[in-house]
Write a protein that holds these residues in place. Structure first.
Motif, PDB file in Angstrom:
ATOM      1  N   VAL A   1     -77.802  58.347 -34.847  1.00  0.00           N
ATOM      2  CA  VAL A   1     -78.107  59.188 -35.560  1.00  0.00           C
ATOM      3  C   VAL A   1     -78.388  58.708 -37.092  1.00  0.00           C
ATOM      4  O   VAL A   1     -78.292  57.528 -37.432  1.00  0.00           O
ATOM      5  CB  VAL A   1     -76.779  60.034 -36.202  1.00  0.00           C
ATOM      6  CG1 VAL A   1     -75.701  59.131 -36.340  1.00  0.00           C
ATOM      7  CG2 VAL A   1     -76.744  61.241 -37.123  1.00  0.00           C
ATOM      8  N   ASN A   2     -79.367  59.575 -37.861  1.00  0.00           N
ATOM      9  CA  ASN A   2     -79.674  59.015 -39.189  1.00  0.00           C
ATOM     10  C   ASN A   2     -79.728  60.110 -40.303  1.00  0.00           C
ATOM     11  O   ASN A   2     -80.213  61.247 -40.088  1.00  0.00           O
ATOM     12  CB  ASN A   2     -81.358  58.512 -39.069  1.00  0.00           C
ATOM     13  CG  ASN A   2     -81.932  58.130 -40.484  1.00  0.00           C
ATOM     14  OD1 ASN A   2     -81.500  58.091 -41.505  1.00  0.00           O
ATOM     15  ND2 ASN A   2     -82.990  57.161 -40.257  1.00  0.00           N
ATOM     16  N   MET A   3     -78.856  60.059 -41.166  1.00  0.00           N
ATOM     17  CA  MET A   3     -78.338  60.967 -42.238  1.00  0.00           C
ATOM     18  C   MET A   3     -79.627  60.641 -43.430  1.00  0.00           C
ATOM     19  O   MET A   3     -79.440  59.720 -44.115  1.00  0.00           O
ATOM     20  CB  MET A   3     -77.299  60.889 -42.957  1.00  0.00           C
ATOM     21  CG  MET A   3     -76.121  61.251 -41.672  1.00  0.00           C
ATOM     22  SD  MET A   3     -74.149  61.185 -42.433  1.00  0.00           S
ATOM     23  CE  MET A   3     -74.170  59.259 -42.557  1.00  0.00           C
ATOM     24  N   THR A   4     -80.517  61.353 -43.283  1.00  0.00           N
ATOM     25  CA  THR A   4     -81.715  61.146 -44.163  1.00  0.00           C
ATOM     26  C   THR A   4     -81.451  61.909 -45.513  1.00  0.00           C
ATOM     27  O   THR A   4     -82.047  61.419 -46.608  1.00  0.00           O
ATOM     28  CB  THR A   4     -83.081  61.988 -43.778  1.00  0.00           C
ATOM     29  OG1 THR A   4     -82.786  63.037 -43.287  1.00  0.00           O
ATOM     30  CG2 THR A   4     -83.619  61.073 -42.706  1.00  0.00           C
ATOM     31  N   LYS A   5     -80.632  62.645 -45.655  1.00  0.00           N
ATOM     32  CA  LYS A   5     -80.290  63.221 -46.947  1.00  0.00           C
ATOM     33  C   LYS A   5     -78.718  63.853 -46.939  1.00  0.00           C
ATOM     34  O   LYS A   5     -78.292  64.447 -45.938  1.00  0.00           O
ATOM     35  CB  LYS A   5     -81.278  64.698 -47.353  1.00  0.00           C
ATOM     36  CG  LYS A   5     -82.652  64.413 -47.722  1.00  0.00           C
ATOM     37  CD  LYS A   5     -83.404  65.614 -48.137  1.00  0.00           C
ATOM     38  CE  LYS A   5     -84.703  65.318 -48.493  1.00  0.00           C
ATOM     39  NZ  LYS A   5     -85.466  66.470 -48.875  1.00  0.00           N
ATOM     40  N   GLU A   6     -78.179  63.947 -48.077  1.00  0.00           N
ATOM     41  CA  GLU A   6     -76.767  64.354 -48.366  1.00  0.00           C
ATOM     42  C   GLU A   6     -75.736  63.263 -47.822  1.00  0.00           C
ATOM     43  O   GLU A   6     -76.154  62.374 -47.223  1.00  0.00           O
ATOM     44  CB  GLU A   6     -76.676  65.928 -47.931  1.00  0.00           C
ATOM     45  CG  GLU A   6     -77.573  66.763 -48.894  1.00  0.00           C
ATOM     46  CD  GLU A   6     -77.425  66.829 -50.358  1.00  0.00           C
ATOM     47  OE1 GLU A   6     -76.124  66.244 -50.609  1.00  0.00           O
ATOM     48  OE2 GLU A   6     -78.196  67.090 -51.057  1.00  0.00           O
ATOM     49  N   SER A   7     -74.594  63.923 -47.533  1.00  0.00           N
ATOM     50  CA  SER A   7     -73.439  62.746 -46.995  1.00  0.00           C
ATOM     51  C   SER A   7     -72.879  63.103 -46.007  1.00  0.00           C
ATOM     52  O   SER A   7     -71.927  62.405 -45.581  1.00  0.00           O
ATOM     53  CB  SER A   7     -72.609  63.245 -48.300  1.00  0.00           C
ATOM     54  OG  SER A   7     -72.025  64.575 -48.344  1.00  0.00           O
ATOM     55  N   LEU A   8     -72.785  64.151 -45.168  1.00  0.00           N
ATOM     56  CA  LEU A   8     -71.995  64.594 -44.003  1.00  0.00           C
ATOM     57  C   LEU A   8     -72.704  64.995 -42.699  1.00  0.00           C
ATOM     58  O   LEU A   8     -73.805  65.551 -42.794  1.00  0.00           O
ATOM     59  CB  LEU A   8     -71.314  65.866 -44.419  1.00  0.00           C
ATOM     60  CG  LEU A   8     -70.330  66.360 -43.061  1.00  0.00           C
ATOM     61  CD1 LEU A   8     -69.000  65.551 -43.157  1.00  0.00           C
ATOM     62  CD2 LEU A   8     -69.959  67.966 -43.591  1.00  0.00           C
ATOM     63  N   PHE A   9     -72.340  64.318 -41.716  1.00  0.00           N
ATOM     64  CA  PHE A   9     -72.864  64.587 -40.377  1.00  0.00           C
ATOM     65  C   PHE A   9     -71.573  64.745 -39.398  1.00  0.00           C
ATOM     66  O   PHE A   9     -70.922  63.624 -39.484  1.00  0.00           O
ATOM     67  CB  PHE A   9     -73.831  63.607 -39.813  1.00  0.00           C
ATOM     68  CG  PHE A   9     -74.043  63.731 -38.097  1.00  0.00           C
ATOM     69  CD1 PHE A   9     -74.835  64.784 -37.914  1.00  0.00           C
ATOM     70  CD2 PHE A   9     -73.432  62.783 -37.256  1.00  0.00           C
ATOM     71  CE1 PHE A   9     -75.150  65.060 -36.344  1.00  0.00           C
ATOM     72  CE2 PHE A   9     -73.865  62.899 -35.923  1.00  0.00           C
ATOM     73  CZ  PHE A   9     -74.633  64.087 -35.799  1.00  0.00           C
ATOM     74  N   GLU A  10     -71.573  65.830 -38.886  1.00  0.00           N
ATOM     75  CA  GLU A  10     -70.377  66.039 -38.127  1.00  0.00           C
ATOM     76  C   GLU A  10     -70.674  66.484 -36.486  1.00  0.00           C
ATOM     77  O   GLU A  10     -71.380  67.025 -36.181  1.00  0.00           O
ATOM     78  CB  GLU A  10     -69.672  67.278 -38.901  1.00  0.00           C
ATOM     79  CG  GLU A  10     -67.981  67.461 -37.998  1.00  0.00           C
ATOM     80  CD  GLU A  10     -67.349  68.487 -39.021  1.00  0.00           C
ATOM     81  OE1 GLU A  10     -66.938  69.597 -38.401  1.00  0.00           O
ATOM     82  OE2 GLU A  10     -67.389  68.374 -40.230  1.00  0.00           O
ATOM     83  N   ILE A  11     -69.780  65.871 -35.719  1.00  0.00           N
ATOM     84  CA  ILE A  11     -69.912  66.086 -34.243  1.00  0.00           C
ATOM     85  C   ILE A  11     -68.624  67.057 -33.932  1.00  0.00           C
ATOM     86  O   ILE A  11     -67.470  66.631 -34.085  1.00  0.00           O
ATOM     87  CB  ILE A  11     -69.898  64.710 -33.622  1.00  0.00           C
ATOM     88  CG1 ILE A  11     -70.894  63.928 -33.751  1.00  0.00           C
ATOM     89  CG2 ILE A  11     -69.986  65.196 -32.008  1.00  0.00           C
ATOM     90  CD1 ILE A  11     -70.277  62.482 -34.555  1.00  0.00           C
ATOM     91  N   MET A  12     -68.770  68.133 -33.442  1.00  0.00           N
ATOM     92  CA  MET A  12     -67.977  69.306 -33.207  1.00  0.00           C
ATOM     93  C   MET A  12     -67.528  68.992 -31.904  1.00  0.00           C
ATOM     94  O   MET A  12     -68.550  69.174 -30.711  1.00  0.00           O
ATOM     95  CB  MET A  12     -68.389  70.622 -33.465  1.00  0.00           C
ATOM     96  CG  MET A  12     -68.957  70.656 -34.920  1.00  0.00           C
ATOM     97  SD  MET A  12     -69.880  72.279 -35.120  1.00  0.00           S
ATOM     98  CE  MET A  12     -68.500  73.422 -35.002  1.00  0.00           C
TER      99      MET A  12
END
Length: 203
Positions: free
Chosen positions: A83-94
């Protein structure tokens, strides 16, 4: 003859047990075609879509982009991806989404932590109290935009293992932590995220 009758009785049960899950014991599940994405996942096509072999999500601080599988996760499973968070602060796996409840496993840049928590997701609502939820376990990790991270999640015998880059790991008991033990899979972002090499398999 008895063996034949037994096989005939068991075969439909095996089919029923496998067809409703996102993976089977015989193969890994992958998203690599738009047809698969549209038929087996629920999302806004303007927010989640495939670019070649990469799943891309676009949300915002006030409207989190959500994608949810239509099939159940098996009882014991392993999920791997980059995974690559290209913008902002949150990535979540539900994990184990069931009746608007789910397990939060996520990367949070503001606090510089990976986190396991108890989540709620009210479909169609962007109100703050109707998404996300309390943190149960967290561990510090340096997280940056435009950097690829390897994520591995394993649920085996009600034990959850969540690791990033094979170096930072969180573990907990689903039962002891009063977390959902069955349900579907989803992803959330409050910015832009890219996911590649996603595989889901039964254990």
């Amino acid at each position: 003859m008895k063996i034949k009758y037994l096989a005939l009785l068991l075969f439909p049960l095996i089919l029923i047990s496998c067809c409703g899950t996102i993976s089977t014991t015989k193969k890994e599940y992958k998203i690599n075609e738009n047809a698969t994405l549209k038929s087996e996942w629920k999302s806004n096509p303007k927010e989640w879509f495939l670019e070649k072999d990469t799943l891309k999500g676009i949300g915002g601080p006030m409207h989190w982009a959500v994608i949810e599988s239509k099939k159940e996760l098996p009882e014991n499973y392993e999920i791997d991806f980059k995974v690559n968070m290209t913008k902002e602060s949150l990535f979540e796996i539900m994990l184990n989404i069931e009746k608007e409840q789910y397990i939060r496993t996520y990367l949070y840049q503001i606090d510089q932590n990976i986190v396991i928590g108890r989540g709620v997701y009210k479909k169609g609502s962007d109100e703050y109290e109707k998404r996300g939820g309390p943190t149960l376990f967290k561990k510090p990790m340096k997280l940056e935009n435009n950097k690829w991270y390897t994520v591995k999640i394993k649920v085996l015998n009600n034990q959850l293992h969540f690791s990033v880059n094979n170096e930072t790991t969180l573990e907990c008991s689903l039962e002891k932590s009063n977390l959902s033990q069955q349900g579907k899979l989803g992803f959330i972002t409050n910015g832009e995220v890219k996911i590649t090499d996603l595989t889901i398999k039964s254990l």
